[in-house]
Motif scaffolding. Structure first.
Motif, PDB file in Angstrom:
ATOM      1  N   THR A  28       0.881  -1.280  -0.012  1.00  0.00           N
ATOM      2  CA  THR A  28      -0.018   0.111   0.144  1.00  0.00           C
ATOM      3  C   THR A  28       0.824   1.346  -0.036  1.00  0.00           C
ATOM      4  OG1 THR A  28       0.019   0.026   2.370  1.00  0.00           O
ATOM      5  CG2 THR A  28      -1.776  -1.107   1.186  1.00  0.00           C
ATOM      6  N   GLY A  29       2.008   1.124   0.174  1.00  0.00           N
ATOM      7  CA  GLY A  29       2.933   2.129   0.432  1.00  0.00           C
ATOM      8  C   GLY A  29       3.567   2.510   1.881  1.00  0.00           C
ATOM      9  N   MET A  30       2.641   1.791   2.673  1.00  0.00           N
ATOM     10  CA  MET A  30       2.790   2.092   4.273  1.00  0.00           C
ATOM     11  C   MET A  30       4.269   1.353   4.489  1.00  0.00           C
ATOM     12  SD  MET A  30       0.521   0.630   7.318  1.00  0.00           S
ATOM     13  CE  MET A  30       0.969   0.859   9.010  1.00  0.00           C
ATOM     14  N   PHE A  31       4.546   0.116   3.720  1.00  0.00           N
ATOM     15  CA  PHE A  31       5.893  -0.486   4.053  1.00  0.00           C
ATOM     16  C   PHE A  31       6.840  -0.177   2.831  1.00  0.00           C
ATOM     17  CE2 PHE A  31       3.267  -2.468   7.383  1.00  0.00           C
ATOM     18  CZ  PHE A  31       4.183  -2.506   8.500  1.00  0.00           C
ATOM     19  N   ALA A  32       6.779   0.937   2.304  1.00  0.00           N
ATOM     20  CA  ALA A  32       7.803   1.308   1.250  1.00  0.00           C
ATOM     21  C   ALA A  32       9.181   0.784   1.631  1.00  0.00           C
ATOM     22  CB  ALA A  32       7.539   2.422   0.767  1.00  0.00           C
TER      23      ALA A  32
ATOM     24  N   ALA B 161      10.261  -2.148   2.305  1.00  0.00           N
ATOM     25  CA  ALA B 161      10.528  -3.482   2.888  1.00  0.00           C
ATOM     26  C   ALA B 161      10.727  -4.390   2.142  1.00  0.00           C
ATOM     27  CB  ALA B 161       9.392  -3.541   3.843  1.00  0.00           C
ATOM     28  N   LYS B 162      11.750  -5.285   2.287  1.00  0.00           N
ATOM     29  CA  LYS B 162      12.063  -6.318   1.477  1.00  0.00           C
ATOM     30  C   LYS B 162      11.180  -7.740   1.679  1.00  0.00           C
ATOM     31  CE  LYS B 162      16.402  -6.226   2.475  1.00  0.00           C
ATOM     32  NZ  LYS B 162      17.755  -6.437   2.836  1.00  0.00           N
ATOM     33  N   LYS B 163      10.702  -8.308   0.396  1.00  0.00           N
ATOM     34  CA  LYS B 163      10.033  -9.626   0.707  1.00  0.00           C
ATOM     35  C   LYS B 163      10.988 -10.539   1.643  1.00  0.00           C
ATOM     36  CE  LYS B 163      11.357 -11.631  -3.820  1.00  0.00           C
ATOM     37  NZ  LYS B 163      11.054 -12.040  -5.109  1.00  0.00           N
ATOM     38  N   MET B 164      10.277 -11.629   2.180  1.00  0.00           N
ATOM     39  CA  MET B 164      11.008 -12.457   2.752  1.00  0.00           C
ATOM     40  C   MET B 164      11.016 -13.860   2.011  1.00  0.00           C
ATOM     41  SD  MET B 164       9.227 -11.406   6.424  1.00  0.00           S
ATOM     42  CE  MET B 164       7.943 -11.235   5.578  1.00  0.00           C
TER      43      MET B 164
ATOM     44  N   HIS C  64      19.222 -15.396   8.414  1.00  0.00           N
ATOM     45  CA  HIS C  64      20.037 -15.751   7.264  1.00  0.00           C
ATOM     46  C   HIS C  64      19.396 -16.687   6.364  1.00  0.00           C
ATOM     47  CE1 HIS C  64      23.579 -14.421   9.198  1.00  0.00           C
ATOM     48  NE2 HIS C  64      22.967 -15.215  10.570  1.00  0.00           N
ATOM     49  N   VAL C  65      18.223 -17.149   6.604  1.00  0.00           N
ATOM     50  CA  VAL C  65      17.497 -18.040   5.822  1.00  0.00           C
ATOM     51  C   VAL C  65      16.109 -17.695   5.171  1.00  0.00           C
ATOM     52  CG1 VAL C  65      16.290 -20.438   5.143  1.00  0.00           C
ATOM     53  CG2 VAL C  65      18.400 -20.234   6.427  1.00  0.00           C
ATOM     54  N   LEU C  66      15.471 -17.181   6.227  1.00  0.00           N
ATOM     55  CA  LEU C  66      13.940 -16.573   5.869  1.00  0.00           C
ATOM     56  C   LEU C  66      13.940 -15.061   5.523  1.00  0.00           C
ATOM     57  CD1 LEU C  66      11.944 -18.280   8.755  1.00  0.00           C
ATOM     58  CD2 LEU C  66      12.141 -19.127   6.321  1.00  0.00           C
ATOM     59  N   GLY C  67      15.138 -14.365   5.979  1.00  0.00           N
ATOM     60  CA  GLY C  67      14.990 -12.897   5.693  1.00  0.00           C
ATOM     61  C   GLY C  67      14.278 -12.253   6.513  1.00  0.00           C
ATOM     62  N   ILE C  68      13.401 -12.757   7.581  1.00  0.00           N
ATOM     63  CA  ILE C  68      12.557 -11.548   8.350  1.00  0.00           C
ATOM     64  C   ILE C  68      13.418 -10.582   9.068  1.00  0.00           C
ATOM     65  CG2 ILE C  68      11.098 -11.924  10.429  1.00  0.00           C
ATOM     66  CD1 ILE C  68      10.571 -14.745   9.628  1.00  0.00           C
ATOM     67  N   TYR C  69      14.499 -11.044   9.680  1.00  0.00           N
ATOM     68  CA  TYR C  69      15.204  -9.922  10.438  1.00  0.00           C
ATOM     69  C   TYR C  69      15.868  -8.897   9.503  1.00  0.00           C
ATOM     70  CZ  TYR C  69      14.717 -12.766  14.753  1.00  0.00           C
ATOM     71  OH  TYR C  69      14.017 -13.736  15.694  1.00  0.00           O
ATOM     72  N   ARG C  70      16.082  -9.126   8.146  1.00  0.00           N
ATOM     73  CA  ARG C  70      16.569  -8.222   7.478  1.00  0.00           C
ATOM     74  C   ARG C  70      15.468  -7.293   6.643  1.00  0.00           C
ATOM     75  NH1 ARG C  70      19.292 -12.505   5.972  1.00  0.00           N
ATOM     76  NH2 ARG C  70      18.633 -12.516   3.806  1.00  0.00           N
TER      77      ARG C  70
ATOM     78  N   PHE D 217      13.937   0.097   4.954  1.00  0.00           N
ATOM     79  CA  PHE D 217      12.305   0.666   5.099  1.00  0.00           C
ATOM     80  C   PHE D 217      12.366   2.379   4.834  1.00  0.00           C
ATOM     81  CE2 PHE D 217       9.351   3.120   7.867  1.00  0.00           C
ATOM     82  CZ  PHE D 217       8.171   2.692   7.302  1.00  0.00           C
ATOM     83  N   SER D 218      11.546   2.772   3.994  1.00  0.00           N
ATOM     84  CA  SER D 218      11.384   4.135   3.746  1.00  0.00           C
ATOM     85  C   SER D 218       9.935   4.603   4.246  1.00  0.00           C
ATOM     86  CB  SER D 218      11.586   4.711   2.464  1.00  0.00           C
ATOM     87  OG  SER D 218      10.487   3.922   1.382  1.00  0.00           O
ATOM     88  N   GLY D 219       8.792   3.718   4.064  1.00  0.00           N
ATOM     89  CA  GLY D 219       7.641   4.307   4.351  1.00  0.00           C
ATOM     90  C   GLY D 219       6.861   5.265   3.448  1.00  0.00           C
ATOM     91  N   ARG D 220       5.750   5.567   3.797  1.00  0.00           N
ATOM     92  CA  ARG D 220       4.961   6.531   3.247  1.00  0.00           C
ATOM     93  C   ARG D 220       4.824   7.980   4.070  1.00  0.00           C
ATOM     94  NH1 ARG D 220      -0.336   4.220   0.865  1.00  0.00           N
ATOM     95  NH2 ARG D 220      -0.837   4.231   2.925  1.00  0.00           N
ATOM     96  N   ASP D 221       4.772   9.019   3.480  1.00  0.00           N
ATOM     97  CA  ASP D 221       4.525  10.193   4.340  1.00  0.00           C
ATOM     98  C   ASP D 221       3.237  10.147   4.971  1.00  0.00           C
ATOM     99  OD1 ASP D 221       7.316  10.831   4.350  1.00  0.00           O
ATOM    100  OD2 ASP D 221       6.830  12.331   2.536  1.00  0.00           O
ATOM    101  N   ALA D 222       3.040  10.712   6.211  1.00  0.00           N
ATOM    102  CA  ALA D 222       1.737  11.192   6.747  1.00  0.00           C
ATOM    103  C   ALA D 222       1.371  12.449   6.359  1.00  0.00           C
ATOM    104  CB  ALA D 222       1.727  10.803   8.398  1.00  0.00           C
ATOM    105  N   VAL D 223       0.523  12.644   5.372  1.00  0.00           N
ATOM    106  CA  VAL D 223       0.142  13.755   4.641  1.00  0.00           C
ATOM    107  C   VAL D 223      -0.273  14.711   5.815  1.00  0.00           C
ATOM    108  CG1 VAL D 223      -1.358  15.208   3.142  1.00  0.00           C
ATOM    109  CG2 VAL D 223      -0.421  12.786   2.515  1.00  0.00           C
ATOM    110  N   GLY D 224       0.338  16.127   5.824  1.00  0.00           N
ATOM    111  CA  GLY D 224      -0.160  16.874   6.806  1.00  0.00           C
ATOM    112  C   GLY D 224       0.333  16.877   8.319  1.00  0.00           C
ATOM    113  N   SER D 225       1.268  15.881   8.498  1.00  0.00           N
ATOM    114  CA  SER D 225       1.741  15.689   9.636  1.00  0.00           C
ATOM    115  C   SER D 225       3.220  16.506   9.933  1.00  0.00           C
ATOM    116  CB  SER D 225       2.044  13.986  10.152  1.00  0.00           C
ATOM    117  OG  SER D 225       2.883  13.448   9.089  1.00  0.00           O
TER     118      SER D 225
END
Length: 292
Positions: free
Chosen positions: A202-206, A208-211, A264-270, A275-283
């Motif tokens: 949605t842009g909220m987790f811009a 973020a890398k897939k696992m 090292h395998v699933l990639g969850i911790y990386r 992460f950059s995220g999506r700006d909260a408009v007006g915040s």
């Protein structure tokens, strides 16, 4: 123990959605309109996007009663007042606690306001809003639904997600506990669904890398599954299947083994390293990095 029947759709029902102006909330709103909801109540802090969606829905569905309210879910008093206005026009049969924020950074890099606001939007707001509406929803004596969008992060610790994960773990535990409480009520017709997805595009987790075996999911796919679960009154849904696998492995493996796999395998911790995220408009800079 009372259990309500399943719903085929939200046709002729009143639906309230938080975080409705964009992302999953906007898809939920359009789905409700398409199914023939009688009254659609949209809450969001982003007034320009909220007004745009409201105008579009009113133009396309002239018989639909659309009510838009710019509600700051960090403010309990705004929640109380806005909920009172909703109830003055009739009790919603469907409440979708969709609004969410995330701050993706190490815990010590947070400002206190970011911690507080993340907990307010992700955890306290669904609680306070449900507290205002649930008595009236229960008194309807007809099928009603509460859908809370939590996260698979509620089940798995992850670097750079400490506050978000904590907020979603609390929301998940609260939501499912309310489900159990309502099941004890004779004649209960309210079902509670807690929906826990991994990353959604949605842009909220811009950034973020897939696992491993876990792609960044498409919003339409996720909202469709959440909607179906809500109508059916399903208690708890994790999506995709790898989220359930991860929960199982974390529970049975020794912690050092799980940490190695997650890193090292699933990639969850990386997954949140870029992460950059999506700006909260007006915040301003003190608010969380991204909004749903």
């Amino acid at each position: 123990m009372g259990l309500s029947q399943g719903l085929a759709s939200v046709q002729s029902l009143t639906v309230l959605i938080t975080g409705a102006a964009q992302g999953m909330g906007e898809i939920f709103a359009r789905r409700a309109a398409q199914e023939g909801a009688k009254r659609l109540i949209l809450w969001d802090i982003n007034e320009p996007l909220l007004q745009r969606l409201t105008d579009q829905l009113r133009d396309r569905y002239p018989r639909l009663q659309v009510e838009a309210a710019p509600v700051d879910l960090c403010d309990p008093e705004q929640i109380r007042r806005a909920a009172a206005q909703v109830l003055a026009g009739g009790t919603p049969q469907v409440l979708i606690n969709n609004a969410g924020v995330v701050t993706g950074k190490p815990f010590i890099a947070h400002e206190a306001t970011q911690v507080v606001q993340t907990m307010q939007v992700n955890t306290l707001a669904p609680m306070l809003l449900s507290l205002e509406l649930l008595p009236a929803m229960s008194a309807l004596g007809e099928p009603a639904r509460i859908l809370t969008i939590a996260s698979a992060a509620a089940f798995v610790s992850n670097p750079n997600m400490s506050v978000y994960a904590a907020s979603k773990a609390a929301a998940m535990s609260w939501s499912d506990s309310v489900r159990l409480e309502l099941q004890r009520v004779p004649g209960n017709q309210v079902r509670v669904t807690t929906f826990c997805p991994t990353y959604v595009s949605t842009g909220m987790f811009a950034g973020a890398k897939k696992m491993l075996l876990t792609p960044i999911m498409k919003p339409v796919e996720v909202t469709n599954r959440a909607w179906e679960a809500m109508l059916a009154g399903s208690p708890l849904v994790l999506m995709p299947w790898t989220a359930r696998l991860g929960q199982f492995l974390r529970g049975v493996l020794p912690r050092p083994v799980w940490d190695f796999l997650a890193q090292h395998v699933l990639g969850i911790y990386r997954s949140m390293d870029q992460f950059s995220g999506r700006d909260a408009v007006g915040s301003n800079d003190r608010r969380p990095d991204a909004v749903r």
